[in-house]
Design an enzyme around this catalytic site. Structure first.
Site: not given
Length: 707
Positions: A19, A92, A94, A96, A309, A311, A354
């Protein structure tokens, strides 16, 4: 021909798409010459901003387009993909990130179906983690993509139906959102509690006691066998008169030992709360700095991701990380290493996708990182490192000694705590608190006679509920199941950007506009701004991710009643346009017509009532400049846009204040007052004149101060 074929084969490489450029730069150092790492810069394909782009009659199918300004990046990535042997999508791990990978895969397949495309994911950016991910590629998680699609469609339907209603009925440029409006309601409801709270007076009584040469202070805890009711100064004086001259002695001493357990490693919300309380970071700043630590920093000649990570809603730790930290503790703090690894329970609402936030390498201590990190990076890394390492250490033990002093019909008490076994406190520095350092207590025994040296009666007022801060609103959102780790910081940022909320001494205060929007939504769309309803929608998104619910079915259940209500309110709601405008006594210097106080995108300003013939606008004067007599107005710095207050006669006058002027003159010197906040005085008003020492505490008026 043979030579050309060999050269062409060497040009073919494995394309890895991440990203961000920072992440690409770090990962490219770990993979050999057979890999090319490129960045997508986030979403390249998304819903258009100019229209709804959701076909509500065809299963709510979204219409995706290339994001404006991103066509060049997408074209380059597609070109690189066509030339590659294979493509690994490494966005990532997740919702998104999965959606970004899904869109990229579809775009590549539309150009060529000859290149194998696979998905890789990782929780940390380290050589071992990246190489392990590359050796275990997988397919894109369609359920995760569907959850993101459902969230995107749901938010689009709410925002693109409520926002135009606000434009039509209130003013242009406003917005409403599924989650942001609930957060706004929480802040507005708290503000009403603050405003309606009536402080009540109460008093406390402390006394200095002497025994030999030592003096200690104790507080009155019982009077005639009951808790003292000290509502007024007269109540305290009556007790002081009765105790004065009475014999005083140590009546009781009690010792209690307490075991203090270490806290689990950070989740996203806990990191944001702790960074706000300990470091003064906003949620947005915390996530920005954490992103830098995650994506990689230069450590000498190498580049490494320092944390996992950022989040996450889980406190789970991988076995590899547990083994590493236990080995490190065995070398550095062998006496504080438990026999078994400490396990922490993952919350019931946690998605547990995570690990907890932790350092990727424990042996990279904060002291080792001093020369490689910025001040903010080092401070955030330090609390992450300390929290993780301490979580796998032995409990601490404290001993509290409570001493009761009999004085007439009263009992005064002093309590002190000492740490008898440091345990996990040994590694805490930045996370240490006064309580964890312990407090002294006098060396006394039962029957010892003591003398009262001095009384200290003190007046107090009950404190109302504190306004929300970044830390407390994140905590509340998490507790109520609103939003997810990736959304806490953006929620606060949107409310500030829309001028629905402002920050005052780190507190989140709703503006007049924010309260108007909130009241309107509560009256006409109560279910949209209901915390329980919003939490239930988050749970349904989780069910989509777990393939328990089809996402169009979830949206359909919401859409029908919501659309009917939007249509009805659009017909019946009266217009509030212009209701926030205020006439002023000021005159436009360009045309002579009266100036009007208006609300714009960044707050109130002055505009000429002769618009559109006259376009004169200016900032609202807050005070008179103490240097030249000009107007002091709010200004913003370039870049970060931090607010300060300066004279309109700049550059001829260089007066600047970082504290907000208030419409009140100093009673001592006549210059204007400003709002300040510090730990010693709390929220208070002070004179702008550095030679004047006037200070007025807001607590004297029963006003709320930051807790």
């Amino acid at each position: 021909m043979a030579v050309k074929t060999v050269k062409k084969a060497r040009d073919k490489r494995i394309l890895v798409i991440v990203e961000s450029p920072a992440k690409a730069k770090t990962i490219e150092k770990y993979l050999g010459p057979d890999y090319t790492v490129k960045a997508s810069m986030g979403h390249l394909i998304d819903l258009p901003k100019s229209r709804l782009a959701i076909d509500v009659d065809k299963n709510f199918e979204p219409e995706y387009i290339t994001v404006r300004g991103r066509a060049k990046i997408l074209k380059e990535l597609l070109g690189d993909a066509k030339k590659a042997d294979s493509v690994l999508l490494a966005s990532d791990n997740d919702r998104e990130g999965e959606a970004i990978a899904w869109h990229l895969r579809n775009a590549i397949v539309a150009k060529t179906d000859k290149v194998p495309i696979q998905r890789i994911s990782f929780n940390e950016i380290t050589p071992a983690a990246i190489k392990d991910a590359v050796s275990h590629p997988a397919a894109i998680n369609e359920s995760l993509v569907n959850a993101q699609k459902a969230r995107r469609v749901l938010d689009r339907l709410v925002g693109y139906n409520l926002s135009p209603l606000l434009w039509k009925k209130v003013k242009n440029g406003l917005s409403a959102g599924r989650v942001q409006s609930v957060a706004l309601r929480l802040i507005c409801d708290r503000e009403k509690e603050v405003e309606t709270f009536i402080p009540e007076e109460y008093w406390t009584l402390e006394a200095d006691f002497k025994v030999g040469k030592s003096v200690f202070t104790a507080q009155l805890v019982t009077w005639k066998g009951a808790k003292p009711e000290l509502k007024h100064e007269a109540d305290v004086k009556a007790i002081v008169d009765l105790i004065t001259g009475a014999d005083c002695f140590v009546q009781d001493i009690r010792e209690t030992e307490k075991t203090v357990k270490p806290k689990p490693p950070f989740t996203t919300s806990q990191l944001q709360q702790t960074a706000a309380n300990r470091l003064g970071f906003t949620s947005k700043k915390t996530m920005q700095v954490a992103q830098q630590l995650y994506e990689g920093v230069n450590i000498g000649s190498s580049r490494i991701g320092l944390i996992t990570y950022m989040r996450t809603d889980s406190v789970r730790i991988s076995q590899l990380a547990l083994d590493e930290v236990r080995t490190w503790l065995g070398e550095k703090y062998p006496g504080d290493l438990p026999e078994k690894a400490v396990e922490y329970t993952v919350g019931k609402k946690a998605q547990d996708a995570h690990e907890a936030i932790r350092p990727t390498y424990v042996h990279y201590t904060p002291d080792d990182m001093k020369d490689h990190l910025t001040r903010d990076q080092l401070r955030l890394y330090t609390i992450i490192w300390e929290r993780f390492v301490s979580s796998q250490m032995k409990n601490a033990k404290t001993r509290t000694v409570s001493t009761d002093i009999k004085a007439g019909d009263g009992i005064f008490r002093i309590a002190g705590t000492k740490i008898v076994d440091k345990g996990f406190y040994r590694v805490l520095k930045l996370l240490n608190s006064k309580e964890e350092k312990g407090s002294a207590y006098p060396s006394l025994k039962i029957g010892d006679k003591v003398e009262i040296d001095k009384f200290h009666p003190e007046q107090h007022f009950t404190q109302g509920p504190p306004r929300y801060t970044d830390a407390s609103i994140v905590k509340t959102l998490e507790e109520k199941g609103i939003g997810r780790p990736s959304t806490y910081a953006p929620i606060i940022s949107v409310l500030l950007d829309r001028y629905y909320v402002t920050r005052s001494n780190k507190q989140l205060v709703p503006t007049l506009l924010g309260r108007m929007i909130c009241d309107m939504l509560v009256e006409y769309f109560p279910h949209v701004v209901d915390t329980a309803f919003t939490a239930s929608m988050e749970n349904k998104l989780d069910e989509v991710e777990e393939s328990q619910v089809r996402w169009p079915d979830m949206i359909r259940e919401f859409w029908g009643p919501f659309k009917d209500q939007v249509d009805e309110v659009g017909k019946t709601l009266e217009s509030y346009k212009g209701s926030l405008d205020e006439p002023t006594d000021l005159v436009c210097e360009k045309c002579g017509k009266p100036m009007v106080k208006k609300l714009g995108r960044f707050g109130f300003f002055l505009a000429c009532s002769g618009f559109p013939e006259c376009h004169n606008t200016k900032s609202i004067p807050l005070a008179k400049c103490p240097k030249c007599g000009g107007d002091v107005v709010a200004r913003k710095t370039k870049g970060r846009g931090k607010e300060f207050y300066g004279c309109t006669n700049y550059p001829d006058c260089d007066f600047i204040s970082h504290f907000k002027p208030i419409n009140q003159d100093c009673p001592k010197c006549g210059q204007f007052m400003v709002e300040k906040y510090d730990k010693k005085n709390g929220s208070h008003k002070a004179c702008i004149n550095p030679e004047c020492d006037y200070l007025h505490s807001n607590d004297d008026e029963g006003e709320d101060s930051e807790q």
